[in-house]
Design a protein around this motif. Structure first.
Motif, PDB file in Angstrom:
ATOM      1  N   ILE A 119       0.823  -1.128   0.004  1.00 10.91           N
ATOM      2  CA  ILE A 119       0.123  -0.058  -0.031  1.00 10.91           C
ATOM      3  C   ILE A 119       0.822   1.213  -0.088  1.00 10.91           C
ATOM      4  O   ILE A 119       1.929   1.234   0.444  1.00 10.91           O
ATOM      5  N   ASP A 120       0.466   2.358  -0.488  1.00  8.90           N
ATOM      6  CA  ASP A 120       1.108   3.574  -0.724  1.00  8.90           C
ATOM      7  C   ASP A 120       0.131   4.562  -0.667  1.00  8.90           C
ATOM      8  O   ASP A 120      -1.143   4.617  -1.462  1.00  8.90           O
ATOM      9  N   ILE A 121       0.086   5.775   0.201  1.00  9.32           N
ATOM     10  CA  ILE A 121      -0.908   6.890   0.118  1.00  9.32           C
ATOM     11  C   ILE A 121      -0.150   8.232  -0.502  1.00  9.32           C
ATOM     12  O   ILE A 121       1.130   8.304  -0.214  1.00  9.32           O
ATOM     13  N   GLU A 122      -0.693   9.069  -1.208  1.00  6.09           N
ATOM     14  CA  GLU A 122      -0.345  10.223  -1.603  1.00  6.09           C
ATOM     15  C   GLU A 122      -0.948  11.102  -0.801  1.00  6.09           C
ATOM     16  O   GLU A 122      -2.338  11.074  -0.289  1.00  6.09           O
ATOM     17  N   THR A 123      -0.451  12.280  -0.273  1.00  8.80           N
ATOM     18  CA  THR A 123      -1.252  13.401   0.891  1.00  8.80           C
ATOM     19  C   THR A 123      -0.951  14.725   0.396  1.00  8.80           C
ATOM     20  O   THR A 123       0.072  14.794  -0.411  1.00  8.80           O
ATOM     21  N   THR A 124      -1.581  15.559   0.970  1.00 13.32           N
ATOM     22  CA  THR A 124      -1.366  17.030   0.614  1.00 13.32           C
ATOM     23  C   THR A 124      -0.173  17.611   1.360  1.00 13.32           C
ATOM     24  O   THR A 124       0.087  18.735   1.254  1.00 13.32           O
ATOM     25  N   GLY A 155      -5.000  25.880  -3.326  1.00 15.59           N
ATOM     26  CA  GLY A 155      -4.036  24.863  -4.360  1.00 15.59           C
ATOM     27  C   GLY A 155      -2.729  24.437  -3.414  1.00 15.59           C
ATOM     28  O   GLY A 155      -2.620  24.736  -2.414  1.00 15.59           O
ATOM     29  N   ASN A 156      -1.979  23.609  -4.192  1.00 13.36           N
ATOM     30  CA  ASN A 156      -0.990  22.967  -3.762  1.00 13.36           C
ATOM     31  C   ASN A 156       0.023  22.605  -4.880  1.00 13.36           C
ATOM     32  O   ASN A 156       0.238  21.617  -5.253  1.00 13.36           O
ATOM     33  N   ALA A 157       1.081  23.687  -5.151  1.00 14.58           N
ATOM     34  CA  ALA A 157       1.913  23.437  -6.391  1.00 14.58           C
ATOM     35  C   ALA A 157       2.785  22.290  -6.157  1.00 14.58           C
ATOM     36  O   ALA A 157       3.068  21.614  -7.316  1.00 14.58           O
ATOM     37  N   LEU A 158       3.259  21.860  -5.108  1.00 10.11           N
ATOM     38  CA  LEU A 158       4.231  21.271  -4.442  1.00 10.11           C
ATOM     39  C   LEU A 158       3.874  19.637  -4.918  1.00 10.11           C
ATOM     40  O   LEU A 158       4.455  18.882  -5.665  1.00 10.11           O
ATOM     41  N   ILE A 159       2.653  19.587  -4.308  1.00 12.97           N
ATOM     42  CA  ILE A 159       1.878  18.288  -4.627  1.00 12.97           C
ATOM     43  C   ILE A 159       1.449  17.978  -5.956  1.00 12.97           C
ATOM     44  O   ILE A 159       1.593  16.793  -6.629  1.00 12.97           O
TER      45      ILE A 159
END
Length: 493
Positions: free
Chosen positions: A264-269, A330-334
């Motif tokens: 499992i892998d998650i992506e987050t803000t 927004g979240n430019a890095l993510i």
């Protein structure tokens, strides 16, 4: 929207927590009546008027609230896991506090942005110690009346004319003479550093006490129970030539009988489960020893066309959203890292929030408890599940969850993880590990999407275990262990 009844149930647990956890992570006595007074479901942030001083005051109040909340949340894991008499029956209160803290953090970021719009300050995100903080500096179009005190002159009445002053003077906003910046700086880095220093001092004190007890042992060779003296040599059991020292992460290493697992892998803000949101979850299953189950679909389309499903089965990709306030910023890095633009992931656009979706949490928990789950740097996923998945903390404490981590596999058992000046413990990123184990072509990079990263991780793990078994190293070495291995609580193997 989430069922708000669980917030009332969470507050109902306060007497249990108050009896077991009188102080927070910073040693401050917790005011549980204050916690009980918070409207966790509908927000604990301050909504100001549009005047500069109101924005300043709201930001100051929100920072103070966040510091109090996060100091409590930071202590909850230790209190819950060491509650051996089980006075605390549920982890829902920390989850409720984290839920409220995420929305509070969105409110803080909105206030920071609003202050920039009104030329009250300029925000820069800077790495300070263990974290990244928002640093406020005077707006460049105006002159600070006192740099040392962080006071910003917004009157436009003194100093030479500038584009910034002209903008302020022509604005419809009526600026006060000064707005203090020194009392609204993010103190997170200083708090975390002080907390780490206290933990370091406690560890030193414990080691000194253990050493004193060992010296008092009549054998002079072993400490009570026959264990080696503190500071003595220890077998590393690794398969490499550089022999990394044993590490707390070694508890997450697999055993020689490991077979069916879920990657499992998650992506987050962001990186803080008490401030940020889960936006992408990918998982799949793979057997490390036995054949792939019959009847499973033979192919699966990953985003990368050059990925082959191979032995993987049961793949799933889940997308989640963020609150409108978070999406608006927004979240430019993510977006750059993952390709996920949170501006299009607002709950108003139809995306469900993971921390407001009990059915999604229950479904994930059911899968996490069926067999060991594998992650690369698994303490990251574990920390997020603790504060986001209903029932996870309780299941982990009861020993129903086993966690395997491919990061210590790379660090301890991969000869290619050679220490360098840039990587003192070797390059143990998922990208580097997968490439060394033949799971990712050198011409391509880790995708930073949940399912794709889970896939290359499991392929790398299977390749790695096969090589270690053939060489009689790693789990099959002299210090290897039987069973599936991994980290779990509440039961013996």
């Amino acid at each position: 929207m989430t069922d708000r009844a669980w917030f009332d149930a969470a507050k109902g647990d306060i007497p249990q927590w108050a009896a077991s956890m009188p102080k927070d992570a910073d040693g401050t006595t917790i005011d549980w009546d204050w916690v009980r007074s918070l409207d966790l479901a509908h927000g604990v942030g301050t909504i100001p008027e549009s005047t500069p001083q109101s924005i300043h005051d709201a930001l100051k109040a929100d920072y103070a609230t966040r510091e109090r909340l996060e100091s409590i949340i930071a202590q909850c894991n230790s209190a819950f896991m060491t509650d051996f008499d089980r006075f605390i029956g549920s982890y829902r209160l920390p989850r409720a506090l984290a839920y409220a803290n995420r929305r509070l953090n969105d409110n803080i970021n909105t206030l920071l942005h609003l202050g920039e719009q009104q030329h009250l300050w300029v925000v820069s995100r800077e790495r300070r110690g263990r974290t990244t903080v928002a640093v406020l500096r005077p707006y460049s179009g105006s002159r600070p009346s006192n740099d040392d005190q962080g006071m910003l002159n917004l009157s436009g009445e003194t100093g030479d004319a500038s584009a910034g002053n002209t903008a302020a003077e022509n604005s419809d906003v009526k600026f006060p003479t000064t707005v203090a910046l020194d009392d609204i700086q993010d103190r997170t880095a200083a708090i975390l550093d002080a907390r780490a220093e206290r933990r370091k001092a406690q560890r030193f004190q414990k080691r000194a006490g253990d050493a004193a007890m060992a010296r008092a042992n009549l054998s002079g060779a072993t400490s009570p129970g026959g264990a080696a003296l503190p500071g003595g040599a220890a077998a590393s059991g690794n398969a490499t030539g550089h022999h990394p020292k044993p590490d707390w992460r070694d508890a997450y290493l697999p055993g020689r009988d490991v077979d069916a697992v879920m990657g499992i892998d998650i992506e987050t803000t962001g990186i803080d489960p008490a401030r940020d949101y889960i936006i992408d979850v990918g998982f799949e299953f793979m057997n490390m020893a036995s054949p792939r189950p019959a009847g499973e679909p033979e192919t699966y389309a990953y985003e990368q066309g050059y990925y082959a499903a191979g032995d993987a089965y049961g793949q799933s990709r889940l997308a989640f959203g963020v609150p409108p306030e978070n999406a608006a910023l927004g979240n430019a890095l993510i977006a750059k890292l993952t390709g996920i633009d949170v501006r299009g992931r607002s709950s108003e656009a139809g995306y469900r929030l993971f921390d407001e979706w009990p059915q999604a949490q229950a479904g994930l928990l059911a899968r996490l408890t069926q067999q060991p789950y594998v992650a690369h740097n698994a303490t990251f996923e574990h920390s997020w599940f603790m504060l986001n998945v209903a029932g996870y903390a309780e299941s982990y404490r009861a020993g129903r969850i086993t966690i395997i981590d491919t990061l210590p596999m790379s660090r301890q058992w991969d000869p290619g993880a050679v220490p360098t000046n840039e990587h003192p413990y070797g390059d143990n990123t998922l990208d580097a590990y997968a490439k060394r184990q033949g799971a990712l072509d050198s011409a391509h990079n880790e995708r930073h999407l949940g399912l794709e990263d889970s896939h290359i991780m499991l392929v790398a793990m299977k390749h790695h275990l096969a090589a270690l078994k053939a060489q009689r190293k790693g789990p099959w070495g002299s210090t290897g262990r039987a069973g599936v291995g991994g980290k779990s609580c509440g039961r013996k193997r």
